[in-house]
Design an enzyme around this catalytic site. Structure first.
Site, short mmCIF file in Angstrom:
data_model
loop_
_atom_site.label_atom_id
_atom_site.label_comp_id
_atom_site.label_asym_id
_atom_site.label_seq_id
_atom_site.Cartn_x
_atom_site.Cartn_y
_atom_site.Cartn_z
N HIS A 14 0.98 -1.11 -0.03
CA HIS A 14 -0.15 0.11 -0.05
C HIS A 14 0.78 1.50 -0.10
CE1 HIS A 14 -3.80 -2.31 0.42
NE2 HIS A 14 -3.20 -2.74 1.39
N ASP A 39 -2.67 -10.56 -2.54
CA ASP A 39 -3.19 -10.10 -1.26
C ASP A 39 -4.64 -9.68 -1.49
OD1 ASP A 39 -1.93 -8.63 1.66
OD2 ASP A 39 -3.70 -7.68 0.82
N HIS A 62 -6.33 -7.30 -0.79
CA HIS A 62 -6.34 -5.82 -0.55
C HIS A 62 -5.91 -5.30 -1.98
CE1 HIS A 62 -6.77 -6.68 3.83
NE2 HIS A 62 -7.66 -5.81 3.77
N ASP A 80 -4.61 -12.95 2.94
CA ASP A 80 -5.77 -12.77 3.86
C ASP A 80 -6.88 -12.85 2.78
OD1 ASP A 80 -4.72 -10.98 2.13
OD2 ASP A 80 -4.66 -9.30 3.53
#
Lengths: 438, 562
Positions: free
Chosen positions: A108, A148, A150, A237
């Site tokens: 991120h 991931d 996200h 995740d």
């Protein structure tokens, strides 16, 4: 026999805050599982120490506001250095593949960094990729596949306009999860259009769905792109027990995904089901990387969940595979003038929220529309934490001489301008990164 | 107090008699492989002559018994019954031993996720028996966090009336994480138990001693009773004895020392940091089996006084390489081969054997290649020095590269690099000064090289350690070495201070059980503490503490003329 180098740095004495998901405990059970399984005694595996990334290595990927030293901790330097060490194992021919299980994660973290976003400060993968390119040269083609849950918005941001880096992100649909981006419409800048590939999966996606995406979409795209290196940003995740997301992938699914993808380098990203998922997912990934049987890696909770993928989810995924596949196939026919305009620059204004640090950044970026290279970029940025304006001028890896002289003139002008407190010039071709604070 | 140290080695049995810190006598007798106790007796008888009658004597023994039993495959036929649970496919572990798999498993926190089936355990044991196994090892994954499944399987097997000469349970023998190593360790332990038992009985009939202790791979000693339960820990006590000898004899007691023991066939390298030996990270490797047995770090290279000499001439340049095999007896000692020992003898670096024979052999070896014997001898010595320096570098590279898992360890890396090289072995005085010069380090030639292993055995002290794992969320605590698995009283109040105190108190208790009258200095050697957070709330803590008696050796003085 595939040799796998493992760089494991669980940073057992580092946390964002003691009860934060990104805390000391995160890789404890993974360590216990890996040690108890004894896989490091197998001839396929060797464990190596990470090293500390140098400031310059970090700066290749980032412009820090107000400065790198204002934010960085040793753990960030070791996580990034761990990724670099993993890359060196593969590039130096010491190992066929390498895996960096390091924390904190990085995907991120964008080009400009005012603070931590989504638990990330330094984009470990981007720092590693820039290290690789300094070694392999500007022509090296690199594919990053971010698995991931996200959206890998930081990595996407850094490589948005880079024609030699393909960024594919599989993630839970941004309408339902942080960071709220990663849609089909985000396809790259004027110099690299189509090389940002987003695959926003519906909540409830399981092994069936994610593997279908791998087989029918990601692998064909990779085959087409012909990268020199495939890097996997391996967030864990998507697991059915993850507390921060809503997916249904199992350790078996992750292992199979890894087996299909055959990444050269794996870098750990997120994953916060520290007990029920990470020990098993990490083990599955490592076994798959080494070409070992992972069919016995089964989570204790598995039988308590109904993990059959919903029919609507399956249909949405089938539609996604078609749409993204079509976008990829037609990326060269896209009407760039219609998208980026016909002027000299393509301009974007963005507000970027830093959830971990609680900062809002406002940013204006102008990319030079150039028919020879990807075009130089100028970023003006400020935030509610660091209110004074920073200006960064970024040269692309394949910078043409015209863009170079324009960008250098732009930097000179910014350096003398009283509007900016800090100016930065990034020149990857010359591996030269200048920062001026006034 | 008199101490006798005896090392029953592959070729010779060495003995040393000590009074306090002084060496009174040393002996050497040939080892009889069929009768290790007989070899011990022969050495003892000579040493006892220098000892007043009726004196209190402690005996410390290092033998190749278990090592040989394993290497020669002469142990009790044994099978493993394993409870692996999910994870790596056991067929890919490279487990080179017969095993039978039970269902059921314990997870990484020590929770029983699925129980074993008693009838399956009995069937497995029956099958093992049918295939000829007389001893068993029962090992579960994460059994050191919770031994319930191992215990239940053993009960089921014994309850069914199935008799085995020995049963080792994994949690009793290996407290560290590492399931395959635990399986191997338990398996080998059962395999050598009977041989050790016979040895113990024979040793007890020897003489009246105040205590008898056995040397372990970690350079410490244990009692005879302990060696009955954990015979596997006596493997590789030879290399451990040589490191203990170096610790006992060196003048550099607080320093970082590289220990070099040059033998006929091999040279053993060990590492001392700040006066304490460095250990293997995961455990000893024996006969290709990686085990969980704590062991002194030692690397053996195929380079010694009797090594083969290879000569290649390229573009008029001669280059020598030595080893890794033993050539045979050196020419100067009546053998048929040119060896490093001959080069040493010919160049008068030491007085060994018949120098004329060495020179003649070198001449015959060198002249077809257009070299003089002097050039050949110097080339061989240079090659020895070069190869040894490379091996020393490799050892330190390996140790420097050991992974660490915390920032503190990463940032405050202990200095391992040696400040001095301490050496043992007959060729050491001839070779080592050049090695020291090349590495820029002072060299200490230790006295009594020929009896080093016996001195090391005599100088060794009891070592013992425990690993405490406490999980306050589950309210459970374990110290597998002591077979201790219990509920934590008032887990909410169990903090790091209490964990540390518990570990040290238990260690004292364990040391007493191990036959130590007075408890020497204790060290906490590993410490981890984690918050267990679930749903953004701390629900407990995990403490992992390793504590041990500080290892070390009794200092030994060598009087002139011993």
């Amino acid at each position: 026999m595939a040799g796998v180098g493992l760089i494991f740095f669980p940073a057992f004495d580092w946390c964002i805050t003691p009860d934060h998901p990104e805390r000391e405990e995160r890789l404890l059970y993974t360590r216990d599982q890996i040690q108890e399984e004894g896989i490091l005694d197998l001839p396929q595996f060797r464990e190596y120490r990470p090293r500390m990334a140098a400031e310059k290595e970090i700066q290749r990927a980032h412009v820090f506001v107000p400065s790198l030293r204002a934010h960085i901790t040793e753990s960030h330097l070791i996580a990034a250095g761990g990724a670099i060490a993993a890359a060196d194992l593969v590039m130096g021919g010491k190992e066929e593949r390498a895996c960096a299980l390091v924390r904190p994660p990085g995907h991120h973290a964008m080009r400009v960094v005012h603070g931590q976003r989504g638990f990330c400060l330094v984009n470990n993968e981007a720092v590693m990729v820039e290290h690789i390119r300094q070694k392999l040269g500007p022509e090296a083609r690199i594919a990053i596949v971010d698995t991931d849950v996200h959206h890998g918005d930081g990595t996407q941001d850094i490589y948005y306009n880079d024609p030699n880096v393909l960024h594919i992100s599989l993630h839970q649909d941004g309408r339902t999860l942080y960071p709220g981006t990663g849609f089909l419409s985000e396809r790259g800048g004027p110099g690299a259009y189509g090389l940002t590939v987003n695959i926003p999966l519906p909540p409830g996606t399981g092994d069936e769905g994610i593997l279908a995406v791998m087989e029918s979409l990601v692998l064909p795209i990779l085959k087409d792109f012909q990268p020199d290196l495939v890097i996997n940003g391996a967030g864990q995740d998507n697991h059915f027990t993850d507390p921060l997301a809503n997916m249904q992938v199992t350790a078996q699914g992750y292992a199979r995904l890894t087996e299909l993808l055959k990444p050269d380098i794996v870098v750990l990203e997120g994953g916060y089901a520290v007990e029920g998922a990470l020990p098993y997912v990490n083990l599955g990934i490592l076994l798959a990387l080494a070409g070992l049987d992972y069919s016995h890696v089964i989570e204790p909770d598995l039988t308590r969940y109904n993990l059959r993928q919903n029919q609507a989810v399956t249909e949405t995924i089938a539609y996604l595979i078609d749409s993204v596949g079509e976008q990829w196939a037609q990326r060269r026919e896209a009407d760039l003038e219609g998208i980026f305009g016909s002027g000299d620059f393509f301009q974007r204004n963005r507000m970027i929220y830093y959830d971990t640090a609680g900062i809002t950044e406002s940013q204006r970026s102008c990319i030079r529309l150039c028919s020879t290279c990807a075009g130089w970029e100028r970023i003006e940025t400020r935030s509610d934490r660091f209110r004074e304006m920073t200006c960064a001028v970024l040269l692309p890896w394949n910078c043409c001489s015209k863009c170079r002289s324009e960008a250098e003139a732009e930097y000179e002008e910014a350096a003398f301008s009283r509007r900016f407190r800090k100016v930065a010039l990034h020149d990857p071709q010359k591996d030269h990164f200048t920062e001026l604070r006034k | 107090m008199y101490t006798i140290g005896i090392d029953v080695g592959g070729t010779n049995t060495d003995g040393a008699l000590l009074f306090g810190h002084d060496i009174l006598a040393v002996v050497k007798v040939p080892t009889d492989h069929e009768d290790l106790v007989g070899s011990t007796r022969a050495a003892l008888e000579q040493l006892l002559k220098s000892c007043p009658a009726g004196a209190e004597i402690e005996l410390q023994l290092s033998t190749t018994l278990t090592t040989n039993t394993i290497v020669e495959g002469k142990g009790t036929p044994t099978a493993a019954v394993v409870i692996p649970g999910p994870g790596l496919n056991l067929d890919q572990c490279g487990l080179d031993l017969p095993f039978h798999v039970l269902s059921g498993y314990v997870d990484h926190r020590g929770r029983v996720i699925a129980d074993i089936k008693a009838d399956q355990a009995v069937d497995a044991a029956l099958e093992a028996k049918r295939q000829g196994a007389e001893a068993l090892a029962i090992v579960g994954k994460f059994s050191q966090r919770n031994p319930r499944l191992e215990t239940a399987a053993a009960q089921a097997i014994r309850g069914a009336g199935l008799e085995f000469s020995y049963i080792t349970l994994g949690h009793e023998i290996a407290a560290r994480l590492g399931f395959p190593r635990r399986v191997v360790t338990a398996y080998l332990n059962s395999q050598v138990a009977a041989a050790q038992e016979r040895f113990i009985r024979a040793v007890q009939e020897l003489e009246e001693f105040r205590t008898i202790r056995i040397l372990k791979a970690d350079g410490g000693t244990m009692t005879l009773a302990q060696s009955r339960q954990r015979p596997i820990e006596t493997i590789l006590s030879g290399p451990a004895a040589s490191v203990m000898a170096a610790l006992a004899l060196t003048r550099y007691t607080e320093h970082n020392v590289a220990v070099v023991d040059i033998g006929g066939t091999t040279t053993d390298l060990a590492v001392v940091v700040g006066g304490l030996p460095v250990y293997e990270r995961d455990g000893a490797v024996i006969a290709g089996y990686p085990t969980a047995v704590p062991a002194v770090y030692s690397r053996s290279i195929g380079l010694g006084g009797d090594s083969e000499v290879h000569l290649t001439v390229e573009e008029g340049r001669a280059s020598f390489t030595l080893g890794p095999k033993r050539a045979g007896k050196p020419a100067c000692l009546g053998g048929a081969h040119v060896t490093p020992t001959d080069a040493i003898s010919a160049l008068r670096l030491a007085e060994v054997g018949n120098r004329e024979q060495a020179v003649a052999a070198l001449q015959a070896f060198a002249s077809p290649h257009g070299l003089s014997w002097q050039e050949a001898a110097q080339g061989i010595v240079d090659a020895f020095v070069h190869q040894l320096c490379q091996a020393i570098h490799a050892v330190y590279d390996e140790l420097e590269g050991r992974p660490v898992y915390t920032l503190a360890e990463f940032l405050e890396k202990p200095e391992l690099m040696p400040q001095v090289i301490a050496c043992l072995g007959t060729p050491a005085p001839a070779i080592m000064p050049a090695v020291g010069e090349k590495l820029g380090l002072p060299v200490e030639i230790l006295p009594c090289s020929a009896s080093a292993n016996a001195i090391g055995s005599a100088a060794a002290r009891p070592t013992t350690g425990i690993t405490l794992h406490a999980d306050t969320a589950l309210g459970q605590m374990s110290i597998p070495e002591m077979g201790l698995f219990k509920e934590i009283e008032r887990p909410a109040l169990f903090d790091q201070r209490r964990a540390r105190r518990e570990a040290l108190e238990r260690l004292v208790e364990y040391a007493r059980q191990s036959g130590l009258d007075e408890v020497p200095e204790l060290d906490i050697v590993a410490e981890e503490a984690f918050n267990i957070v679930r749903g953004f709330r701390t629900v407990g803590r995990i403490f992992h503490i390793g504590a041990q008696i500080r290892p070390g050796a009794r200092r030994i003085r060598v009087k002139e003329g011993t």
